[in-house]
Design a protein around this motif. Structure first.
Motif, PDB file in Angstrom:
ATOM      1  N   TRP A  58       2.370   8.419  -9.891  1.00 13.47           N
ATOM      2  CA  TRP A  58       3.368   8.412  -9.273  1.00 13.47           C
ATOM      3  C   TRP A  58       4.599   7.564  -9.642  1.00 13.47           C
ATOM      4  N   ALA A  62       8.999  10.590  -7.917  1.00 16.16           N
ATOM      5  CA  ALA A  62       8.012  11.597  -7.542  1.00 16.16           C
ATOM      6  C   ALA A  62       7.702  11.055  -6.020  1.00 16.16           C
ATOM      7  N   ARG A  66       7.894  12.904  -2.344  1.00 18.96           N
ATOM      8  CA  ARG A  66       6.577  12.925  -1.583  1.00 18.96           C
ATOM      9  C   ARG A  66       6.557  12.373  -0.074  1.00 18.96           C
TER      10      ARG A  66
END
Length: 152
Positions: A58, A62, A66
């Motif tokens: 991660w 990102a 998410r």
């Protein structure tokens, strides 16, 4: 607590939004109260879980992409990430996140607190009825245009 019994017709006429909203406020409120004991918010918790679940995957961008769909607090995720780094719980190496030993320990303490809330939600509920309830809610979400799949 003793719940009154109602006919299927009375129950089926109930607005799902009212009951799901009440359940959301009570369950999420209990979770947020437990996380606050560790000076954490839900976005802290989500970050810890994602970093623990897939260390080194991660990036900030990102993870923000998410987590944003689940956020109802207008969270500054960079501030959350910075807070966890400052605490020594989160390490960013090469732009990706992983937990430190302190982060693993803090996440475990928070997890135990959250499990107590989950246990309360299950009190007096048959396990199969719980599964049915979640599947019904998943279908309602999908019917309303949302993603009824479990988060990955």
């Amino acid at each position: 607590m003793n719940l009154k019994e109602y006919s299927p017709e009375q129950i089926s006429a109930q607005p799902a939004g009212a009951w799901t909203g009440m359940a959301y406020r009570l369950v999420v409120g209990a979770l947020r109260d437990q996380l606050a004991v560790e000076d954490l918010t839900q976005p802290h918790w989500w970050t810890l879980n994602h970093a623990a679940g897939d260390p080194g995957r991660w990036t900030r961008a990102a993870l923000i992409e998410r987590l944003t769909p689940y956020d109802d607090m207008d969270t500054d995720f960079h501030a959350v990430f910075d807070n966890l780094v400052d605490r020594g719980w989160l390490l960013e190496t090469g732009g990706t996140m992983s937990l430190t030993e302190e982060g693993v320990a803090g996440r475990e303490r928070a997890k135990q607190r959250n499990l107590r809330v989950l246990e309360r939600t299950h009190e007096g509920v048959d396990p199969q009825e719980y599964v049915t309830t979640i599947n019904v809610l998943r279908r309602i979400v999908a019917n309303m245009g949302g993603d009824g799949n479990l988060p990955e």
